[in-house]
Design an enzyme around this catalytic site. Structure first.
Site, PDB file in Angstrom:
ATOM      1  CG  ASP A   1      -2.289   0.767   1.071  1.00 19.87           C
ATOM      2  OD1 ASP A   1      -1.798   1.698  -0.248  1.00 19.87           O
ATOM      3  OD2 ASP A   1      -2.730   1.304   1.763  1.00 19.87           O
TER       4      ASP A   1
ATOM      5  CE  LYS B   1      -7.339   4.173   1.402  1.00 24.07           C
ATOM      6  NZ  LYS B   1      -6.561   3.891   0.788  1.00 24.07           N
TER       7      LYS B   1
ATOM      8  CE  LYS C   1      -7.166   9.687   0.540  1.00 26.72           C
ATOM      9  NZ  LYS C   1      -6.028   8.666   0.688  1.00 26.72           N
TER      10      LYS C   1
ATOM     11  CE  LYS D   1      -1.979   4.501   2.632  1.00 26.00           C
ATOM     12  NZ  LYS D   1      -3.232   4.466   2.059  1.00 26.00           N
TER      13      LYS D   1
HETATM   14  P1  NAD Z   1      -7.624   3.318 -10.779  1.00 24.61           P
HETATM   15  O1  NAD Z   1      -8.987   3.017  -9.814  1.00 24.61           O
HETATM   16  O2  NAD Z   1      -7.854   4.953 -10.648  1.00 24.61           O
HETATM   17  O3  NAD Z   1      -6.035   2.487 -11.345  1.00 24.61           O
HETATM   18  C1  NAD Z   1      -6.581   1.018 -11.381  1.00 24.61           C
HETATM   19  C2  NAD Z   1      -6.433   0.329 -12.672  1.00 24.61           C
HETATM   20  O4  NAD Z   1      -6.129  -0.642 -12.580  1.00 24.61           O
HETATM   21  C3  NAD Z   1      -7.662   0.507 -13.519  1.00 24.61           C
HETATM   22  O5  NAD Z   1      -6.884   1.290 -14.674  1.00 24.61           O
HETATM   23  C4  NAD Z   1      -8.389  -0.508 -13.950  1.00 24.61           C
HETATM   24  O6  NAD Z   1      -9.035  -0.746 -14.925  1.00 24.61           O
HETATM   25  C5  NAD Z   1      -7.009  -1.555 -13.376  1.00 24.61           C
HETATM   26  N1  NAD Z   1      -7.015  -3.259 -12.829  1.00 24.61           N
HETATM   27  C6  NAD Z   1      -8.111  -3.442 -11.803  1.00 24.61           C
HETATM   28  N2  NAD Z   1      -7.868  -4.326 -11.941  1.00 24.61           N
HETATM   29  C7  NAD Z   1      -7.094  -5.171 -12.880  1.00 24.61           C
HETATM   30  C8  NAD Z   1      -5.752  -6.223 -12.871  1.00 24.61           C
HETATM   31  N3  NAD Z   1      -6.499  -7.415 -12.563  1.00 24.61           N
HETATM   32  N4  NAD Z   1      -5.831  -6.285 -13.177  1.00 24.61           N
HETATM   33  C9  NAD Z   1      -5.097  -5.123 -14.088  1.00 24.61           C
HETATM   34  N5  NAD Z   1      -5.684  -4.109 -14.105  1.00 24.61           N
HETATM   35  C10 NAD Z   1      -6.752  -3.883 -13.528  1.00 24.61           C
HETATM   36  O7  NAD Z   1      -6.900   2.881  -8.796  1.00 24.61           O
HETATM   37  P2  NAD Z   1      -5.640   4.197  -8.536  1.00 24.61           P
HETATM   38  O8  NAD Z   1      -5.890   5.787  -8.317  1.00 24.61           O
HETATM   39  O9  NAD Z   1      -4.475   3.971  -9.667  1.00 24.61           O
HETATM   40  O10 NAD Z   1      -5.000   3.318  -7.535  1.00 24.61           O
HETATM   41  C11 NAD Z   1      -4.382   2.224  -7.378  1.00 24.61           C
HETATM   42  C12 NAD Z   1      -4.353   1.335  -6.264  1.00 24.61           C
HETATM   43  O11 NAD Z   1      -3.285   2.114  -5.747  1.00 24.61           O
HETATM   44  C13 NAD Z   1      -5.701   1.304  -5.558  1.00 24.61           C
HETATM   45  O12 NAD Z   1      -5.461   0.285  -5.284  1.00 24.61           O
HETATM   46  C14 NAD Z   1      -5.637   2.344  -4.244  1.00 24.61           C
HETATM   47  O13 NAD Z   1      -5.801   2.594  -3.454  1.00 24.61           O
HETATM   48  C15 NAD Z   1      -3.975   2.516  -4.095  1.00 24.61           C
HETATM   49  N6  NAD Z   1      -2.837   3.349  -3.739  1.00 24.61           N
HETATM   50  C16 NAD Z   1      -3.655   4.828  -4.492  1.00 24.61           C
HETATM   51  C17 NAD Z   1      -3.062   5.406  -3.278  1.00 24.61           C
HETATM   52  C18 NAD Z   1      -2.394   6.779  -4.215  1.00 24.61           C
HETATM   53  O14 NAD Z   1      -2.550   7.930  -3.510  1.00 24.61           O
HETATM   54  N7  NAD Z   1      -2.786   6.884  -5.143  1.00 24.61           N
HETATM   55  C19 NAD Z   1      -2.507   5.991  -2.543  1.00 24.61           C
HETATM   56  C20 NAD Z   1      -2.396   4.152  -1.014  1.00 24.61           C
HETATM   57  C21 NAD Z   1      -2.760   3.082  -2.354  1.00 24.61           C
END
Ligand code: NAD
Length: 498
Positions: free
Chosen positions: A313, A362, A381, A454
């Protein structure tokens, strides 16, 4: 200057009998000083300084590295890709505030410095970019690829993400349009049902299979061959999955996990299948989402194959603030009694997390109180934390912290740091000094990545360090040790004793 022509450039050399440079390697004989504590007959502690001698060896040649993102078409995937293109091409674009240049702010490796020492003549501090302490890959040189269950090319996906300024998007659009994610594995039970409408780029089969593992392994090999790469690193930045149940006989050991994949067991998640494929290819795999990708069987498999894994994370905005603030309160001797948190997520990540099963991941990784509303805050956010602490003589201190951040603009530099540091770790080896055995790698579980994560994964049975300053110190001091530099000390006796 660098006295070794042909080797990777570095801005300093260490002048010490304990450090040797060849064209290929930096070797350091390092004295690791700790304190061993016993308890005597009266129950008092007896602290004994202890020294362990290690030999470190760093490969100097910077390889050509590929970064493969799972979830490449998401907010993070598109943002980090556009950001690297913008830096590589030194782009400048117009915003309503004026010209904006590409930069790497938010990356420890690219944006921060460490103290090298004090100037021999002036006694002034000399700092170097973090990136220069060891011969690290430059993020501009990363070749980017990956998978997504959505078939959109990266230009369209970047529009969907609503993160970047239109003027910047226009400058990278052509290049991004040529980038198309590979089809991925989609097991609908693991992510929210509301993601189904984007899943138009998926391999056949909705449960784990050996065929899926083999296909992903082939994707990695092909990417490596087609781009003439020395190394690849795979990172999960796809949706948060629900937790996988850890079931004896299914995912508790490496052999059981491989058997469960063969038999198509429904408790094996896509992220675990990606981890297994990477491990079997001896490719580092990092998990940027909160779910338990690294079930015990996956960790055992990584150990067996000597493959590096890291998670879980990305620690971007709110949690990073939290671990800094908690560090401060505790070190100040103030008694922190509670933290209440409120999160306001607006992007697709929030949409996925609005489903209860995914949100549990989460919840488990953050232990937070979160509102699951889906308002129009997009990538901005919101998070509100209230810290309630007990101070002198029964008084109280309440700190209310409102944090707004463009999430993907904080997460993208973390993705870069995770890749650059992980790659660096693949070129560091150690052995006990004087031992005639061969050099070894670090433990498969890269806890040195904790600063960016995290819920840091650590080798089984070892403690988790959550304090931000300690996490950074571990990282800097291990890298310093590799070139024979002492841990960063803030004693500055040179400014106190004269
Ligand atoms: P997002 O939803 O914009 O992007 C995720 C992408 O993954 C989407 O394009 C989706 O189509 C694709 N996807 C889903 N399942 C898949 C699979 N099995 N194989 C391939 N692709 C797949 O999300 P995001 O904002 O880019 O965040 C991504 C991840 O990072 C999330 O799990 C989020 O919780 C985690 N995260 C993000 C942050 C941050 O600051 N942005 C912080 C901590 C954790």
């Amino acid at each position: 200057g660098d006295g070794n022509a042909g080797a990777a450039p570095s801005t300093f050399v260490v002048n010490s009998p304990n450090v040797t440079y060849t064209d290929a390697e930096i070797k350091s004989n390092y004295t690791y000083r700790t304190t061993s504590v016993d308890t005597d007959a009266n129950g008092n502690f007896v602290a004994t300084p202890k020294e362990v001698l290690y030999d470190f060896k760093v490969e100097r040649k910077v390889p050509k590295v590929g970064m493969m993102l799972v979830g490449w078409g998401g907010n993070n995937g598109t943002t980090v890709t556009a950001g690297i293109l913008a830096n590589r091409r030194k782009l400048v674009w117009d915003t309503k505030e004026g010209h904006q240049e590409a930069n790497y702010y938010g990356s420890v490796v690219m944006g921060s410095t460490m103290k090298l020492g004090t100037d021999a003549k002036t006694n002034k501090e000399i700092n170097i970019p973090f990136h220069n302490v060891l011969p690290m890959v430059h993020p501009n040189d990363l070749v980017i690829g990956g998978w997504d269950i959505s078939s959109m090319n990266l230009a369209q996906a970047m529009d969907r993400a609503q993160v970047l300024e239109p003027a910047l998007k226009a400058l990278v659009k052509k290049e991004m349009a040529e980038m198309v994610p590979l089809p991925s594995i989609y097991y609908p039970d693991f992510i929210a049902a509301n993601q189904e409408d984007r899943a138009d780029n998926v391999l056949e089969g909705t449960q784990a299979s050996t065929a899926h593992v083999e296909k992903l392994r082939k994707d990695i090999r092909d990417f490596k061959a087609n781009n003439d790469l020395d190394k690849v690193i795979v990172m999960w930045t796809a949706n948060t999955e629900r937790y996988a149940d850890v079931i004896p006989g299914v995912n508790d050991t490496a052999d059981n996990l491989l058997k469960a994949i063969e038999q198509g067991h429904e408790e094996v998640s896509p992220s675990t299948v990606f981890a297994v494929a990477s491990i079997l290819e001896n490719i580092p795999f990092i998990n940027g989402s909160p779910q338990n990708t690294f079930v015990p069987g996956a960790i055992e498999l990584a150990e067996r194959h000597n493959a590096y894994i890291g998670g879980d994370d990305f620690k971007s905005g709110q949690t990073k603030m939290k671990s800094a603030l908690v560090d401060f309160l505790i070190n100040a001797g103030i008694k922190l009694t509670s933290i209440a948190s409120y999160n306001h997520l607006g992007n697709n990540d929030g949409k996925n997390l609005s489903s209860q099963k995914q949100f549990r991941s989460k919840e488990i990784s953050k232990s937070n109180v979160v509102d699951d509303m889906m308002p129009a805050v997009a990538d901005n956010k919101r998070a509100l934390d209230e810290y309630y602490a007990e101070i002198f003589l029964g008084g109280h201190q309440t700190i209310s912290l409102f944090n707004i951040c463009e999430d993907s603009l904080l997460a993208s530099p973390l993705i870069i740091d995770l890749v650059v540091i992980t790659e660096m770790m693949t070129r560091i080896q150690w052995k006990a000094s004087g031992a005639d055995n061969d050099y070894k790698r670090f433990h498969s579980v890269l806890s040195v990545l904790s600063y960016m994560l995290k819920a840091p994964l650590t080798p089984p049975g070892t403690p988790v360090v959550n304090a931000l300053a300690k996490q950074r110190a571990a990282l800097t001091n291990i890298f310093r040790a590799c070139v024979g530099l002492e841990p960063e000390s803030d004693m500055t006796l040179e400014h106190k004793l004269f």
